[in-house]
Write a protein that holds these residues in place. Structure first.
Motif, PDB file in Angstrom:
ATOM      1  N   SER A 194       9.271  11.922   1.728  1.00 37.95           N
ATOM      2  CA  SER A 194       9.037  11.295   2.763  1.00 37.95           C
ATOM      3  C   SER A 194       8.369   9.935   2.713  1.00 37.95           C
ATOM      4  CB  SER A 194       7.927  12.056   3.765  1.00 37.95           C
ATOM      5  OG  SER A 194       6.671  12.121   2.967  1.00 37.95           O
ATOM      6  N   LEU A 195       7.558   9.750   1.531  1.00 32.03           N
ATOM      7  CA  LEU A 195       7.205   8.382   1.506  1.00 32.03           C
ATOM      8  C   LEU A 195       8.198   7.411   0.885  1.00 32.03           C
ATOM      9  CD1 LEU A 195       3.794   9.082  -0.581  1.00 32.03           C
ATOM     10  CD2 LEU A 195       4.025   8.260   1.968  1.00 32.03           C
ATOM     11  N   PHE A 196       9.043   8.006   0.105  1.00 27.83           N
ATOM     12  CA  PHE A 196      10.169   7.070  -0.335  1.00 27.83           C
ATOM     13  C   PHE A 196      11.203   6.799   0.751  1.00 27.83           C
ATOM     14  CE2 PHE A 196      13.891   7.134  -3.730  1.00 27.83           C
ATOM     15  CZ  PHE A 196      14.106   5.812  -3.485  1.00 27.83           C
ATOM     16  N   GLN A 197      11.336   7.792   1.782  1.00 29.29           N
ATOM     17  CA  GLN A 197      12.294   7.409   2.867  1.00 29.29           C
ATOM     18  C   GLN A 197      11.410   6.495   3.813  1.00 29.29           C
ATOM     19  OE1 GLN A 197      15.448   9.188   4.251  1.00 29.29           O
ATOM     20  NE2 GLN A 197      15.157   7.001   4.746  1.00 29.29           N
ATOM     21  N   ARG A 198      10.425   6.482   3.875  1.00 28.77           N
ATOM     22  CA  ARG A 198       9.672   5.562   4.638  1.00 28.77           C
ATOM     23  C   ARG A 198       9.639   4.259   4.298  1.00 28.77           C
ATOM     24  NH1 ARG A 198       3.326   5.440   5.567  1.00 28.77           N
ATOM     25  NH2 ARG A 198       3.705   7.670   5.113  1.00 28.77           N
ATOM     26  N   LEU A 199       9.562   4.068   2.686  1.00 28.30           N
ATOM     27  CA  LEU A 199       9.655   2.738   2.159  1.00 28.30           C
ATOM     28  C   LEU A 199      11.242   2.029   2.203  1.00 28.30           C
ATOM     29  CD1 LEU A 199       8.502   0.468   0.220  1.00 28.30           C
ATOM     30  CD2 LEU A 199       9.531   1.987  -1.919  1.00 28.30           C
ATOM     31  N   LEU A 200      12.302   3.112   2.379  1.00 32.57           N
ATOM     32  CA  LEU A 200      13.545   2.676   2.451  1.00 32.57           C
ATOM     33  C   LEU A 200      13.848   1.917   3.997  1.00 32.57           C
ATOM     34  CD1 LEU A 200      15.515   5.497   0.535  1.00 32.57           C
ATOM     35  CD2 LEU A 200      15.380   3.061  -0.104  1.00 32.57           C
ATOM     36  N   GLU A 249       0.728   4.079  -2.887  1.00 32.83           N
ATOM     37  CA  GLU A 249       0.532   5.583  -2.450  1.00 32.83           C
ATOM     38  C   GLU A 249       1.584   6.396  -3.160  1.00 32.83           C
ATOM     39  OE1 GLU A 249      -0.293   8.393   1.328  1.00 32.83           O
ATOM     40  OE2 GLU A 249       0.442   6.320   1.680  1.00 32.83           O
ATOM     41  N   MET A 250       2.781   6.091  -3.035  1.00 33.53           N
ATOM     42  CA  MET A 250       3.968   6.649  -3.482  1.00 33.53           C
ATOM     43  C   MET A 250       3.933   6.895  -5.081  1.00 33.53           C
ATOM     44  SD  MET A 250       8.075   6.038  -3.038  1.00 33.53           S
ATOM     45  CE  MET A 250       8.132   4.968  -4.346  1.00 33.53           C
ATOM     46  N   LEU A 251       3.513   5.882  -5.834  1.00 31.07           N
ATOM     47  CA  LEU A 251       3.602   5.951  -6.883  1.00 31.07           C
ATOM     48  C   LEU A 251       2.314   6.682  -7.476  1.00 31.07           C
ATOM     49  CD1 LEU A 251       4.523   2.287  -8.152  1.00 31.07           C
ATOM     50  CD2 LEU A 251       6.056   4.249  -8.098  1.00 31.07           C
ATOM     51  N   SER A 252       1.210   6.470  -6.888  1.00 32.44           N
ATOM     52  CA  SER A 252       0.076   7.373  -7.100  1.00 32.44           C
ATOM     53  C   SER A 252       0.282   8.963  -7.064  1.00 32.44           C
ATOM     54  CB  SER A 252      -1.128   6.717  -6.726  1.00 32.44           C
ATOM     55  OG  SER A 252      -1.448   5.645  -6.760  1.00 32.44           O
ATOM     56  N   PHE A 253       0.759   9.214  -5.888  1.00 30.45           N
ATOM     57  CA  PHE A 253       1.352  10.577  -5.749  1.00 30.45           C
ATOM     58  C   PHE A 253       2.253  11.107  -6.854  1.00 30.45           C
ATOM     59  CE2 PHE A 253       3.751  14.115  -3.925  1.00 30.45           C
ATOM     60  CZ  PHE A 253       2.764  15.059  -3.708  1.00 30.45           C
ATOM     61  N   LEU A 254       3.259  10.510  -7.131  1.00 34.30           N
ATOM     62  CA  LEU A 254       4.343  10.849  -8.006  1.00 34.30           C
ATOM     63  C   LEU A 254       3.635  11.158  -9.501  1.00 34.30           C
ATOM     64  CD1 LEU A 254       7.316  11.241  -8.113  1.00 34.30           C
ATOM     65  CD2 LEU A 254       7.698   8.953  -8.647  1.00 34.30           C
ATOM     66  N   SER A 255       2.999  10.204  -9.787  1.00 36.19           N
ATOM     67  CA  SER A 255       2.758  10.167 -11.381  1.00 36.19           C
ATOM     68  C   SER A 255       1.260  10.764 -11.401  1.00 36.19           C
ATOM     69  CB  SER A 255       2.788   9.006 -11.905  1.00 36.19           C
ATOM     70  OG  SER A 255       1.892   8.064 -11.652  1.00 36.19           O
ATOM     71  N   GLY A 256       0.400  10.673 -10.611  1.00 38.00           N
ATOM     72  CA  GLY A 256      -1.022  11.213 -10.612  1.00 38.00           C
ATOM     73  C   GLY A 256      -1.880  10.257 -11.183  1.00 38.00           C
ATOM     74  N   SER A 302       0.822  -1.260   0.035  1.00 36.19           N
ATOM     75  CA  SER A 302       0.184  -0.005  -0.058  1.00 36.19           C
ATOM     76  C   SER A 302       0.866   1.124  -0.051  1.00 36.19           C
ATOM     77  CB  SER A 302      -0.990  -0.100   1.221  1.00 36.19           C
ATOM     78  OG  SER A 302      -0.400  -0.153   2.407  1.00 36.19           O
ATOM     79  N   LEU A 303       1.902   1.219   0.591  1.00 37.63           N
ATOM     80  CA  LEU A 303       3.014   2.390   0.680  1.00 37.63           C
ATOM     81  C   LEU A 303       3.496   2.447  -0.644  1.00 37.63           C
ATOM     82  CD1 LEU A 303       4.436   4.463   2.098  1.00 37.63           C
ATOM     83  CD2 LEU A 303       6.193   2.907   2.856  1.00 37.63           C
ATOM     84  N   LEU A 304       3.628   1.558  -1.244  1.00 33.51           N
ATOM     85  CA  LEU A 304       4.617   1.560  -2.659  1.00 33.51           C
ATOM     86  C   LEU A 304       3.395   2.371  -3.637  1.00 33.51           C
ATOM     87  CD1 LEU A 304       6.669   1.199  -4.784  1.00 33.51           C
ATOM     88  CD2 LEU A 304       5.731  -0.973  -5.054  1.00 33.51           C
ATOM     89  N   SER A 314      -3.324   5.824 -11.228  1.00 33.69           N
ATOM     90  CA  SER A 314      -4.131   4.822 -10.291  1.00 33.69           C
ATOM     91  C   SER A 314      -2.809   3.535 -10.304  1.00 33.69           C
ATOM     92  CB  SER A 314      -5.269   4.511 -10.501  1.00 33.69           C
ATOM     93  OG  SER A 314      -5.662   3.380  -9.648  1.00 33.69           O
ATOM     94  N   TRP A 315      -2.053   3.133  -9.352  1.00 34.12           N
ATOM     95  CA  TRP A 315      -1.353   1.840  -9.408  1.00 34.12           C
ATOM     96  C   TRP A 315      -1.725   1.003  -8.449  1.00 34.12           C
ATOM     97  CZ3 TRP A 315       2.857   2.024 -12.554  1.00 34.12           C
ATOM     98  CH2 TRP A 315       3.354   3.211 -13.010  1.00 34.12           C
ATOM     99  N   GLU A 316      -1.568  -0.329  -8.981  1.00 31.54           N
ATOM    100  CA  GLU A 316      -1.792  -1.440  -8.264  1.00 31.54           C
ATOM    101  C   GLU A 316      -0.705  -2.512  -8.385  1.00 31.54           C
ATOM    102  OE1 GLU A 316      -5.196  -4.990  -7.176  1.00 31.54           O
ATOM    103  OE2 GLU A 316      -5.592  -3.466  -8.579  1.00 31.54           O
ATOM    104  N   VAL A 317      -0.056  -2.892  -7.632  1.00 29.74           N
ATOM    105  CA  VAL A 317       0.985  -3.967  -7.903  1.00 29.74           C
ATOM    106  C   VAL A 317       0.842  -5.421  -7.171  1.00 29.74           C
ATOM    107  CG1 VAL A 317       3.491  -4.072  -7.755  1.00 29.74           C
ATOM    108  CG2 VAL A 317       2.479  -1.956  -7.655  1.00 29.74           C
ATOM    109  N   GLU A 318       0.892  -6.496  -7.902  1.00 31.26           N
ATOM    110  CA  GLU A 318       1.023  -7.597  -7.195  1.00 31.26           C
ATOM    111  C   GLU A 318       2.308  -8.216  -7.464  1.00 31.26           C
ATOM    112  OE1 GLU A 318      -1.629  -9.106  -5.988  1.00 31.26           O
ATOM    113  OE2 GLU A 318      -3.207  -7.641  -6.461  1.00 31.26           O
ATOM    114  N   PHE A 319       2.822  -9.042  -6.275  1.00 33.86           N
ATOM    115  CA  PHE A 319       4.120  -9.678  -6.211  1.00 33.86           C
ATOM    116  C   PHE A 319       4.007 -10.897  -6.346  1.00 33.86           C
ATOM    117  CE2 PHE A 319       4.163  -5.714  -3.674  1.00 33.86           C
ATOM    118  CZ  PHE A 319       4.966  -4.829  -4.335  1.00 33.86           C
TER     119      PHE A 319
END
Length: 374
Positions: A222-228, A49-56, A45-47, A58-63
């Motif tokens: 700040s989102l990127f830092q939290r992810l790291l 949120e970060m991608l959606s904010f960055l590019s504007g 969810s953090l990833l 809607s991102w969904e990621v499955e691993f």
């Protein structure tokens, strides 16, 4: 993380925005193989949120899980055996732009020549790598560095047609994270960017939201830092110029003479190779895009000679230049310092230092006003 950043950058370039229902906001769903599936599921969810904010978008990621291949295993073993022979505690982004050059100068003047790596990225086309190469040689000559202080990476998307490339910074910074993960100590990731362009407050209503780039916005970082931190990657992000305008960065540069001699060797333009359509063979600043205008206003504010060649000095050559000038002037006419604390939050949430960001924005706008009205 690096592989994910390449996936993201690739689809961002390949899928045009005009294919979306509103000709802007795309819906992405990625299926990505990762080495530590559990860790990424915890940060899914953090990833997103970060991608959606960055590019504007809607991102969904499955691993899904995977193992190291033979080539990756070889490199991993060499790192663990201590054969990398790289010792550093700072990685500084060197894009070829004016801000990154000032950042490099200030770091090196503070005695960081023996513990800093400079990382660049280019993706084809003119106007990026040429300037990065020139600045690298200038820094090597001036500070006695070696090629080992510099890493340059090529990454581009085949058939990439979308030019907004909002996710480029995630991919660019992830190159630095890869290098930082090869040493057994915390590493500082230095991102030299003036605070005005970092906030990227829209001048007009047509530039609201993701229409303005968020590549170094404080909320994104700040989102990127939290992810790291969540992934236990010991990299700390630092923008030393978060509360400085570009003009202040120039005036306060520790080697203003060296900077002035090389200011024309830096590239700030958002489309430096646009002149190829009119037969130009060399990259050049357009002079009228927002990064060019902020650059020109900052150099004027700093009171130094600008030796940069601009394609259009007075916004008269093309319809785009005239339209840009009109939109800038419209935005400036609506600027109100009393409302600045609200305006700075238009491009993204700010959770702290609101007074500092407000003052920064007012000072930056004054630089723009002085240039454009002149």
């Amino acid at each position: 993380m690096f592989y994910i950043s390449l996936f993201v950058f690739g689809v961002d370039r390949i899928i045009p925005r005009d294919s979306a229902d509103d000709s802007w906001t795309r819906d992405f769903k990625l299926y990505i193989p990762v080495l530590d599936k559990e860790a990424w599921l915890e940060n899914k969810s953090l990833l997103e949120e970060m991608l959606s904010f960055l590019s504007g978008d809607s991102w969904e990621v499955e691993f899904r899980g995977r193992e190291l291949n033979d080539r990756e295993t070889k490199f991993k073993n060499s790192i663990e055996d201590g054969k990398t022979n790289i010792e550093f505690n700072k990685v500084c982004m060197l894009s070829g732009g004016l801000d990154s050059f000032i950042g490099a100068i200030d770091l090196l003047d503070n005695g960081s020549e023996n513990d800093t790596l400079f990382v660049s990225h280019y993706g084809g086309g003119k106007g990026v790598k040429e300037y990065q190469d020139i600045l690298r040689e200038k820094l090597i000559d001036r500070y006695g560095l070696t090629e080992r202080n510099f890493y340059s990476f090529y990454a581009s998307a085949k058939n990439g047609v979308e030019d907004t490339t909002r996710t480029r910074s995630f991919m660019f910074f992830s190159h630095a994270v890869v290098l930082a993960s090869s040493v057994n100590q915390p590493v500082k990731l230095v991102i030299p960017e003036n605070g005005l362009i970092s906030l990227n407050v829209p001048l007009t209503s047509s530039r609201l939201g993701s229409s303005s780039t968020r590549t170094t916005h404080p909320f994104y970082l700040s989102l990127f830092q939290r992810l790291l931190w969540n992934l236990k990657i010991r990299v700390n992000i630092w923008n030393p110029y978060q509360f400085k305008t570009k003009g202040e960065m120039i005036r306060e540069c520790s080697r203003i003479d060296f900077l002035q001699k090389n200011i024309a060797n830096t590239m700030s333009c958002s489309h430096p190779d646009l002149g190829r359509y009119t037969g130009e063979s060399e990259a050049c600043h357009c002079g009228y895009c927002l990064p060019c205008v902020i650059r020109r206003s900052a150099i004027k504010s700093a009171g130094i000679q600008d030796e940069t060649r601009y394609r259009d000095l007075d916004f008269t050559s093309l319809d785009t230049a005239k339209m840009n000038y009109s939109s800038y002037m419209l935005g400036l006419s609506k600027f109100d310092s009393k409302r600045a604390f609200l305006d700075i939050q238009k491009s993204g949430p700010l959770t702290q230092d609101l007074d500092k960001f407000t003052d920064l924005y007012i000072r930056g706008m004054k630089e723009l006003i002085a240039f454009l009205e002149d």
